[in-house]
Design an enzyme around this catalytic site. Structure first.
Site, short mmCIF file in Angstrom:
data_model
loop_
_atom_site.label_atom_id
_atom_site.label_comp_id
_atom_site.label_asym_id
_atom_site.label_seq_id
_atom_site.Cartn_x
_atom_site.Cartn_y
_atom_site.Cartn_z
N SER A 86 35.90 32.94 46.19
CA SER A 86 36.39 34.17 46.80
C SER A 86 35.62 34.49 48.09
O SER A 86 35.65 33.69 49.02
CB SER A 86 36.31 35.31 45.77
OG SER A 86 37.10 36.41 46.16
N ASP A 122 47.08 34.47 41.28
CA ASP A 122 45.91 35.24 41.71
C ASP A 122 46.35 36.58 42.32
O ASP A 122 47.00 36.59 43.37
CB ASP A 122 45.12 34.43 42.75
CG ASP A 122 43.74 35.01 43.04
OD1 ASP A 122 43.58 36.24 42.93
OD2 ASP A 122 42.83 34.23 43.38
N HIS A 155 42.51 35.17 39.25
CA HIS A 155 41.34 35.06 40.13
C HIS A 155 40.12 34.68 39.28
O HIS A 155 39.27 35.52 38.97
CB HIS A 155 41.12 36.39 40.85
CG HIS A 155 40.21 36.32 42.03
ND1 HIS A 155 40.46 35.51 43.13
CD2 HIS A 155 39.03 36.94 42.29
CE1 HIS A 155 39.49 35.66 44.01
NE2 HIS A 155 38.60 36.50 43.52
#
Length: 222
Positions: free
Chosen positions: A119, A171, A202
Site C-alpha cells: 500500500s 480491493d 486489501h
C-alpha cells in the site's frame, strides 16, 4: 547516521547473510505487520536472508482528520488520483536508501537487496528503487499505486530489474486499476514488470505468499 527503527529477522542466523529484503508496511501499521510472514515463505536452508521491516514515523494524516499515526507520507485526498505529500514520500524514500547503504556496509551487495512495499509502502518502494543509483535485485509492490510517476526519473541501473506487482481484484482501499495503471506506466518506460491479480481485498493471501517465495528464490538463487 540516524536510521529508521526496524524489526529484523534472519532466516538462517548460523550462516553469513548474503541477501536482504527491506519490507515497508502500509498506513497505520508498523514494522511488525509483515514480520510473521518470514517463516511462511519457507525459503530454502541454503539462503540466509536478512528481512528488515522499518517503522514509519508518526505524522498527522489529512484523510483521517489529522489523526497522528504511522505513515510514510500524508494523503491529502482519497480520490482515485491519490493526492499525496510528495516531499514527505521522497523523504521516506531517502530514508530507505540509507537502509540500503547500511546493508551494503554490512556486506550484502546491492544486487542482492530486494525492496517490498504494501500500500503506502509500495508507493515509497517505487520511488526508492527506481531512483536509486545502486543496482538492486528487484521490487515487489503489494496492493499499491505509483504516486510519483509524474516526477520520477528512472535510473538506468534499475530500469531492467524484475518488478512484480500483486493486487487484489476486490480491493476497496486501493482499487486494482491503480496497480494496473502503474504496470502500464512501467511497461511504457521499458521496465521489466509483471502483474498478478488475486481474489482478495486489501490484504495478502496464501496463494500470493507462495508466489512471493518463488519470486524471491528465482532472484536470489543463482
Amino acid at each position: 547516521m540516524k536510521y529508521l527503527p526496524c524489526v529484523e529477522k534472519v532466516t538462517q542466523p548460523q550462516l553469513p547473510v548474503t541477501a536482504s529484503v527491506i519490507w515497508l508496511h502500509g498506513l497505520g501499521a508498523d514494522g511488525n505487520d509483515f514480520a510473521p510472514l518470514v517463516p511462511e515463505l519457507h525459503l530454502p536452508d541454503s539462503l540466509s536472508v536478512r528481512f528488515i521491516f522499518p517503522h514509519a514515523p508518526s505524522i498527522p494524516v489529512t484523510i483521517n482528520g489529522g489523526y497522528v499515526m504511522p505513515a510514510w507520507y500524508d494523503i491529502l485526498e482519497m480520490n482515485l488520483d491519490r493526492r499525496v505529500d510528495e516531499k514527505q514520500l521522497i523523504a521516506s524514500a531517502d530514508a530507505v536508501k540509507l537502509l540500503i547503504d547500511r546493508e551494503i556496509e554490512r556486506g550484502v551487495t546491492s544486487e542482492n537487496i530486494i525492496l517490498v512495499g504494501f500500500s503506502q509502502g509500495g508507493a515509497v518502494v517505487y520511488h526508492t528503487g527506481l531512483t536509486s543509483d545502486k543496482p538492486l535485485a528487484g521490487l515487489l509492490i503489494l496492493s499499491s499505486y505509483f504516486a510519483t510517476s509524474s516526477c520520477v526519473e528512472i535510473q538506468s541501473v534499475n530500469k531492467n530489474i524484475p518488478i512484480l506487482i500483486q493486487h487484489g481484484n476486490a480491493d476497496p482501499v486501493v482499487p486494482e486499476v491503480l496497480g494496473q495503471r502503474a504496470y502500464h506506466f512501467l511497461q511504457e518506460h521499458g521496465c521489466n514488470v509483471q502483474f498478478e491479480s488475486y481474489s482478495m481485498e486489501h490484504t495478502v493471501c496464501f496463494q500470493q505468499i507462495a508466489a512471493i517465495s518463488r519470486w524471491i528464490q528465482a532472484i536470489l538463487i543463482k
